[in-house]
Design an enzyme around this catalytic site. Structure first.
Site, PDB file in Angstrom:
ATOM      1  N   SER A  69       0.838  -1.197   0.000  1.00  0.00           N
ATOM      2  CA  SER A  69       0.000   0.000   0.000  1.00  0.00           C
ATOM      3  C   SER A  69       0.874   1.247   0.000  1.00  0.00           C
ATOM      4  O   SER A  69       1.963   1.248   0.575  1.00  0.00           O
ATOM      5  CB  SER A  69      -0.902  -0.020   1.244  1.00  0.00           C
ATOM      6  OG  SER A  69      -1.806   1.050   1.209  1.00  0.00           O
ATOM      7  N   ASP A  70       0.405   2.284  -0.669  1.00  0.00           N
ATOM      8  CA  ASP A  70       1.113   3.554  -0.678  1.00  0.00           C
ATOM      9  C   ASP A  70       0.077   4.668  -0.760  1.00  0.00           C
ATOM     10  O   ASP A  70      -0.995   4.475  -1.337  1.00  0.00           O
ATOM     11  CB  ASP A  70       2.081   3.635  -1.863  1.00  0.00           C
ATOM     12  CG  ASP A  70       3.014   4.824  -1.741  1.00  0.00           C
ATOM     13  OD1 ASP A  70       3.956   4.742  -0.932  1.00  0.00           O
ATOM     14  OD2 ASP A  70       2.788   5.834  -2.424  1.00  0.00           O
ATOM     15  N   GLN A  71       0.402   5.813  -0.173  1.00  0.00           N
ATOM     16  CA  GLN A  71      -0.601   6.872  -0.097  1.00  0.00           C
ATOM     17  C   GLN A  71       0.023   8.237  -0.366  1.00  0.00           C
ATOM     18  O   GLN A  71       1.142   8.512   0.067  1.00  0.00           O
ATOM     19  CB  GLN A  71      -1.222   6.870   1.299  1.00  0.00           C
ATOM     20  CG  GLN A  71      -2.388   7.824   1.479  1.00  0.00           C
ATOM     21  CD  GLN A  71      -2.960   7.740   2.884  1.00  0.00           C
ATOM     22  OE1 GLN A  71      -2.298   8.088   3.848  1.00  0.00           O
ATOM     23  NE2 GLN A  71      -4.179   7.253   3.001  1.00  0.00           N
TER      24      GLN A  71
END
Length: 198
Positions: A69-71
């Protein structure tokens, strides 16, 4: 035989979110270059980085389903960095006052054995209250969010800065969209509700 779940993150917040599934999982800290490509949109960036993080698992594991996951946070079509100082945090939060910030969270599930990956991007909007300098200053002193993109911690006192949250899944804001993750795991034959019995 259910596959091993692996979280490609050392974030205690993401680890805490994944425990909601009540399934055992392992985790590791992916070491990747997160520099954006010059032609990349924010959506392409978080999709690429979340999948890249998941694929890093092949250095540590022989099999399993890996969650990456990356944001990023966007304001006026610009990716927000971490403020690093109180002065910068006050500037960011003052700019957000009365406005909306969009969070884009990339989510990828990667099967080490088959090499198959499914990646998606989940948006989430945060609308800020109209904030006074005193409120912003007090918040910065209380939580010191200088290592957080957008200068706030939504899982803490930062929730008091907001007028409203708009999105499919409040977990997205903390960095792991669990509703979408449930759907992606189902694509790999994992039903979160029943697989503890298999």
């Amino acid at each position: 035989m259910k596959p091993t779940l692996i979280l490609a993150s050392s974030s205690p917040f993401r680890q805490q979110l994944l425990t909601k599934f009540n399934l055992p999982f392992e985790s590791f800290s992916p070491d990747i270059d997160e520099t954006p490509f010059t032609t990349e949109t924010p959506e392409q960036l978080v999709a690429r980085l979340s999948e890249q993080k998941a694929r890093e698992a092949i250095k540590h594991f022989d099999e399993g389903l890996v969650i990456g996951s990356d944001q990023v946070a966007l304001f006026s079509n610009t990716i927000l960095g971490k403020p690093h100082t109180k002065e910068n945090a006050i500037k960011q939060l003052s700019a957000f006052s009365g406005h909306t910030v969009t969070f884009l969270t990339g989510l990828s599930v990667f099967d080490i054995k088959s090499g198959k990956a499914i990646t998606t991007v989940v948006p989430f909007d945060v609308t800020f209250k109209t904030l006074t300098f005193e409120q912003i200053n007090a918040y910065c002193d209380a939580e010191q969010p200088y290592n957080c993109a957008g200068s706030f911690k939504s899982e803490g006192l930062g929730i008091c800065l907001f007028e409203k949250l708009s999105g499919d899944d409040p977990n997205t804001l903390i960095g792991l969209p669990l509703i979408t993750l449930t759907k992606l795991l189902a694509e790999f034959g994992v039903d979160v509700l029943t697989c503890r019995n298999t």
